[in-house]
Design a protein around this motif. Structure first.
Motif, mmCIF file in Angstrom:
data_model
loop_
_atom_site.group_PDB
_atom_site.id
_atom_site.type_symbol
_atom_site.label_atom_id
_atom_site.label_comp_id
_atom_site.label_asym_id
_atom_site.label_seq_id
_atom_site.Cartn_x
_atom_site.Cartn_y
_atom_site.Cartn_z
ATOM 1 N N HIS A 202 -42.762 -43.488 -10.950
ATOM 2 C CA HIS A 202 -42.724 -42.140 -10.337
ATOM 3 C C HIS A 202 -42.178 -42.185 -8.915
ATOM 4 O O HIS A 202 -41.634 -41.220 -8.436
ATOM 5 C CB HIS A 202 -44.311 -42.279 -9.853
ATOM 6 C CG HIS A 202 -44.995 -41.190 -9.155
ATOM 7 N ND1 HIS A 202 -44.973 -41.194 -7.669
ATOM 8 C CD2 HIS A 202 -45.582 -39.845 -9.515
ATOM 9 C CE1 HIS A 202 -45.628 -40.005 -7.348
ATOM 10 N NE2 HIS A 202 -45.791 -39.203 -8.367
ATOM 11 N N GLU A 283 -50.778 -39.311 -10.534
ATOM 12 C CA GLU A 283 -51.219 -38.932 -9.447
ATOM 13 C C GLU A 283 -52.506 -38.298 -9.225
ATOM 14 O O GLU A 283 -53.126 -38.735 -8.098
ATOM 15 C CB GLU A 283 -50.140 -37.737 -9.253
ATOM 16 C CG GLU A 283 -48.731 -37.994 -8.805
ATOM 17 C CD GLU A 283 -47.989 -36.658 -8.774
ATOM 18 O OE1 GLU A 283 -46.724 -36.798 -8.376
ATOM 19 O OE2 GLU A 283 -48.467 -35.500 -8.910
ATOM 20 N N PHE A 289 -53.231 -40.338 -2.446
ATOM 21 C CA PHE A 289 -51.798 -39.891 -2.648
ATOM 22 C C PHE A 289 -51.551 -38.927 -1.313
ATOM 23 O O PHE A 289 -52.122 -38.057 -1.425
ATOM 24 C CB PHE A 289 -51.828 -39.343 -4.152
ATOM 25 C CG PHE A 289 -50.226 -38.931 -4.519
ATOM 26 C CD1 PHE A 289 -49.132 -39.886 -4.495
ATOM 27 C CD2 PHE A 289 -50.022 -37.699 -4.459
ATOM 28 C CE1 PHE A 289 -48.019 -39.444 -4.623
ATOM 29 C CE2 PHE A 289 -48.859 -37.310 -4.725
ATOM 30 C CZ PHE A 289 -47.749 -38.007 -4.966
ATOM 31 N N SER A 294 -44.537 -33.807 -5.088
ATOM 32 C CA SER A 294 -45.488 -34.419 -6.264
ATOM 33 C C SER A 294 -45.116 -33.671 -7.712
ATOM 34 O O SER A 294 -44.814 -32.590 -7.621
ATOM 35 C CB SER A 294 -46.949 -34.014 -6.082
ATOM 36 O OG SER A 294 -47.343 -32.867 -6.170
ATOM 37 N N HIS A 347 -48.377 -28.005 -0.514
ATOM 38 C CA HIS A 347 -47.683 -29.161 -0.847
ATOM 39 C C HIS A 347 -46.105 -28.640 -0.465
ATOM 40 O O HIS A 347 -45.753 -27.748 0.384
ATOM 41 C CB HIS A 347 -47.848 -29.334 -2.222
ATOM 42 C CG HIS A 347 -47.719 -28.025 -3.201
ATOM 43 N ND1 HIS A 347 -46.456 -27.206 -3.533
ATOM 44 C CD2 HIS A 347 -48.815 -27.243 -3.857
ATOM 45 C CE1 HIS A 347 -46.809 -26.497 -4.051
ATOM 46 N NE2 HIS A 347 -48.199 -26.439 -4.344
#
Length: 390
Positions: A202, A283, A289, A294, A347
């Protein structure tokens, strides 16, 4: 309950039904199991003999540490290991220790052989390494990295100079494997600590060298825009152009500027859905997190961008989507990537959404102004012609 819950808050969960949505293929191993969740399944038994052979190879690498040392170490860690798997599984202590020892030794020996480019029987089987890579990076098929480290420490082997002064030799070995398996060359600063191989993968997939140390700054006081953006064909009608972005790092690095949206290559094949779904679900369960970038945000973006076969055709023409599937099938596959998952309202792509919607609004106002001006000019000319005719 003490000792039955991970003291770090890190777990290796089963994918719940609300995220499976009736599907097992993206989450179940194809040929080999690691850990308790898929252990003993009949269709995975053919690979068990290789686990014993790899255990023998591990013991041969350092004859000063007999099998008993590995068994004792694994028994000492049993309670801690079990705490990483929150779902109940009925397996005795003896069988659990045997399972974890065989699985851990296979992973460590496999990473060593890939790093050393050591040919063996598995190398002669067509597509075997692709199948193992598929299984080794599934969420339900993870082994706690700390136990892999303990196996590696008992080996007392040296591989090559560390990539990073703060990383462990096994972490470097795993990054070497990811570089080889994905045909990339990334000098990744490893996360501290690495929890399992999917966690490392990841971080590997998110890493962009030129963006190191940078972060996205969002205005927390600003109102959150409506979720998402229109599809690719709608954006094209608004004058937005799509271009394939050549990147040295993360395939998530989407940018928008002056009416041009640049998107890295998105291959759509048999591994696309399992790869992205496992990264997204990782996630969803990863505690605290905090990264703005992402996969959860990325698949939301893809879901917005691709809603019809025409969207696939447009992005395929621009070299952004590469697939052998038909446009309808590819669109259906991409539409399913974010089903059942949640994403933060702000985000790393939120600024892009704002800019895209602002650009569309400006284009709409300019179009309206142009239409009004054209209409006014037409009326004026018509009126003048009529007056001259009189």
């Amino acid at each position: 309950m003490k000792g039955q819950i991970s003291d770090t808050g890190i777990i290796i969960p089963r994918v719940p039904e609300r995220l499976r949505l009736g599907e097992n293929d993206p989450y179940d191993p194809q040929i080999i199991s690691f850990g308790p969740y898929h252990h003993g399944k009949p269709r995975l038994q053919d690979m068990e003999k290789y686990k014993w052979r790899y255990l023998e190879a591990i013991l041969y690498r350092n004859t000063e540490n007999p099998l008993e040392r590995y068994i004792t170490m694994m028994k000492d860690q049993e309670t801690k290991i079990r705490s990483w798997y929150p779902h109940y599984f009925d397996i005795s202590s003896e069988k659990f220790v045997e399972m974890m020892l065989l699985d851990s030794c296979f992973v460590v020996e496999y990473l060593l052989r890939c790093h050393q480019d050591f040919p063996d029987e598995l190398s002669t089987i067509l597509c075997m390494h692709n199948l193992i890579r598929y299984d080794i990076l599934l969420l339900e098929n993870q082994i706690p990295f700390f136990i892999l480290n303990k196996i590696f420490e008992l080996l007392s082997v040296t591989t090559s100079p560390p990539m990073d002064a703060h990383s462990s030799p096994l972490t470097d070995l795993a990054i070497s494997y990811l570089n080889h398996a994905t045909e990339q060359k990334v000098k990744l600063p490893p996360p501290e600590p690495v929890h399992h191989l999917l966690h490392l993968y990841h971080s590997f997939c998110l890493y962009t060298p030129k963006a190191e140390g940078e972060s996205v700054t969002l205005d927390i006081s600003a109102p959150v825009p409506y979720k998402g953006i229109p599809s690719a064909t709608v954006l094209r009608e608004a004058g937005i152009k799509f271009m394939r972005k050549e990147v040295a790092g993360s395939s998530l690095d989407v940018t928008f500027s002056n009416g041009k949206m640049e998107i890295p290559l998105l291959p759509v094949n048999a591994h696309t859905k399992p790869r992205l779904r496992n990264l997204v679900i990782f996630e969803q369960f990863y505690p605290n997190f905090r990264s703005d970038k992402s996969f959860s945000a990325y698949v939301e973006f893809i879901n917005c961008l691709v809603t019809t076969p025409e969207d696939v055709a447009l992005l395929y023409k621009e070299g952004i989507i590469h697939t052998c599937y038909g446009n309808k099938y590819a669109a259906g596959l991409l539409n399913q990537l974010n089903r059942g998952t949640a994403v933060k309202s702000k985000h790393y792509l939120t600024p892009l959404y704002l800019e895209v919607n602002k650009y569309r609004q400006n284009r709409k106002h300019k179009w309206r102004a142009s239409l009004i001006l054209s209409t006014f000019t037409f009326i004026s000319l018509t009126t003048s012609d009529e007056e001259e005719g009189r």
